[in-house]
Scaffold this motif. Structure first.
Motif, PDB file in Angstrom:
ATOM      1  N   GLU A  49       0.835  -1.216   0.000  1.00  0.00           N
ATOM      2  CA  GLU A  49       0.000   0.000   0.000  1.00  0.00           C
ATOM      3  C   GLU A  49       0.861   1.254   0.000  1.00  0.00           C
ATOM      4  O   GLU A  49       0.457   2.284  -0.521  1.00  0.00           O
ATOM      5  CB  GLU A  49      -0.897   0.030   1.252  1.00  0.00           C
ATOM      6  N   ASN A  50       2.033   1.167   0.601  1.00  0.00           N
ATOM      7  CA  ASN A  50       2.863   2.360   0.739  1.00  0.00           C
ATOM      8  C   ASN A  50       3.954   2.494  -0.319  1.00  0.00           C
ATOM      9  O   ASN A  50       4.287   3.604  -0.732  1.00  0.00           O
ATOM     10  CB  ASN A  50       3.476   2.394   2.141  1.00  0.00           C
ATOM     11  N   TYR A  51       4.518   1.397  -0.737  1.00  0.00           N
ATOM     12  CA  TYR A  51       5.630   1.458  -1.698  1.00  0.00           C
ATOM     13  C   TYR A  51       5.364   0.647  -2.968  1.00  0.00           C
ATOM     14  O   TYR A  51       6.245   0.523  -3.816  1.00  0.00           O
ATOM     15  CB  TYR A  51       6.928   1.012  -1.026  1.00  0.00           C
ATOM     16  N   PRO A 268       4.357   2.180   8.734  1.00  0.00           N
ATOM     17  CA  PRO A 268       4.101   1.728   7.361  1.00  0.00           C
ATOM     18  C   PRO A 268       5.007   2.355   6.294  1.00  0.00           C
ATOM     19  O   PRO A 268       5.263   1.743   5.272  1.00  0.00           O
ATOM     20  CB  PRO A 268       2.646   2.141   7.142  1.00  0.00           C
ATOM     21  N   LYS A 269       5.511   3.559   6.551  1.00  0.00           N
ATOM     22  CA  LYS A 269       6.302   4.232   5.521  1.00  0.00           C
ATOM     23  C   LYS A 269       7.805   4.182   5.781  1.00  0.00           C
ATOM     24  O   LYS A 269       8.587   4.760   5.036  1.00  0.00           O
ATOM     25  CB  LYS A 269       5.857   5.692   5.401  1.00  0.00           C
ATOM     26  N   LYS A 349       9.228   7.850   2.589  1.00  0.00           N
ATOM     27  CA  LYS A 349       7.948   8.554   2.532  1.00  0.00           C
ATOM     28  C   LYS A 349       7.436   8.916   3.922  1.00  0.00           C
ATOM     29  O   LYS A 349       6.308   9.339   4.084  1.00  0.00           O
ATOM     30  CB  LYS A 349       6.920   7.690   1.786  1.00  0.00           C
TER      31      LYS A 349
END
Ligand code: 5AD
Ligand code: FES
Length: 354
Positions: A49-51, A268-269, A349
């Motif tokens: 979802e993040n990368y 998450p990032k 991010k």
């Protein structure tokens, strides 16, 4: 019962991105196949979802194995008389960067022991040359502890990121891994200084280092939660034959992967590398790291003639391979599990406020 409680804690971590020390400790103490399966799937979904399917590449240039420190675990520790010492010249470092750039690297990591001859001004001049020549690259430094004004100079010279593993967030444990001259408080201060200056900061620790317990691991997780680094590198401890820890056991792959998954869910990032030590203990270690939530790989770009000399632990992989070979090998491995190497700078991010 244990499995249900662990799964409930993992769900809580996903919702709140935070757990208490006792809760982290519970997770570490109650790892089983079912829990591992649950957490690694969740971590991979959050990673995607993040990368997306991107895995970031960093070219590692090991600039010197000369070190004034004497960390008990490390093969290049000062008192290891069997270590054949070297220091790359500026020209050699720039050649590595040139070759890396041609191969598609857009981040160079200059890593080395705490070599007094690599003075801040000298490091700065190399950083400036790389940044002037290549406008689209990031430079990461991983050269140990300095005073804040020296870190500031390196930042002003154009260095973007700094990696300094905290090694353990427990002071007593730190003192069992390092001689008296090394200070836990100073290391922690360095991490604070780096963050205040504006570096993208990476911390990290070894999994299964001697004297590590579920309590010290819980403290590591809590420290990462509170400090909020942009990157966190973890890898299994592997003994080196010329150190005090030569007869100690290696860290566990499974526990390392589990901790990677916890970190991915907690932050998450955050950038999380699948480390070289993971692939040293398990031929598929890097792939497993990515499948547990990691999103960075750091292949070696050091000159072949010095590779074997940067031996932090026994059996380190890729020491006989050309840089061009390593990038091809890594690309294949990553493609085989459905991911792509992204030939970009690959900044974190993370928001700086996270
Ligand atoms: N096993 C695994 N990792 C090690 N490192 C140093 N020695 C070892 C070892 N024996 C790690 C440390 C250091 C990083 C550069 O390598 O965490 O910060
Ligand atoms: Fe220098 Fe470990 S002895 S980093």
């Amino acid at each position: 019962v244990e499995t249900d409680k662990s799964i409930a804690l993992i769900d809580k971590l996903e919702k709140e991105r935070s757990l208490g020390l006792k809760e982290y400790k519970y997770l570490v103490e109650n790892l089983n196949e079912e829990v591992f399966d649950y957490i690694s799937k969740k971590a991979r979904i959050i990673g995607d979802e993040n990368y997306g399917k991107d895995v970031y590449l960093r070219g590692l240039i090991e600039i010197s194995n000369i070190c004034k420190n004497d960390c008990y675990y490390c093969g290049i520790r000062h008192s290891n008389r069997n270590c054949d010492r070297y220091r790359l010249t500026e020209e050699e470092i720039l050649e590595c960067a040139d070759e890396g750039y041609r191969l598609g690297y857009r981040t160079f990591v200059m890593q080395g022991g705490e070599d007094g001859k690599f003075e801040p001004d000298y490091i700065c001049s190399i950083v400036k040359k790389i940044k002037e020549k290549y406008k689209d690259v990031a430079v990461t430094l991983s050269l140990g502890e300095y005073e804040k004004e020296d870190y500031q100079k390196m930042f002003d010279a154009g260095a973007d990121r700094y990696l300094l593993r905290h090694e353990t967030a427990d002071k007593e444990h730190y003192e069992k891994l390092h001689p008296k001259q090394m200070s836990f408080d100073h290391r922690m201060k360095c991490l604070q200084d780096l963050k205040e200056i504006g570096f993208q900061v990476g911390c990290g620790f070894m999994v299964g280092s001697p004297y590590q317990t579920s309590t010290t691991l819980a403290k590591d997780l809590k420290f990462i939660e509170e400090f909020g680094p942009h990157m966190c590198g973890i890898g299994p401890f592997i003994p080196h034959h010329d150190t005090a820890f030569k007869d100690e056991k290696s860290g566990s792959i499974q526990m390392t992967l589990f901790l990677i998954a916890i970190l991915r869910i907690m932050r998450p990032k955050m950038l999380i590398p699948a480390t070289t030590s993971l692939s040293t203990l398990d031929n598929l270690g890097r792939e497993k790291g990515i499948l547990a939530g990691a999103n960075v790989v750091m292949p070696n770009l050091s000159p072949l003639k010095t590779r074997k000399k940067y031996e932090l632990y026994d059996g380190k992989v890729c020491t006989g391979d050309e840089a061009a070979h390593c990038i091809g090998c890594i690309t294949n491995r990553i493609n085989n599990i459905g991911y792509e190497v992204a030939k970009v700078r690959g900044d974190s991010k993370c928001l700086s406020t996270m």
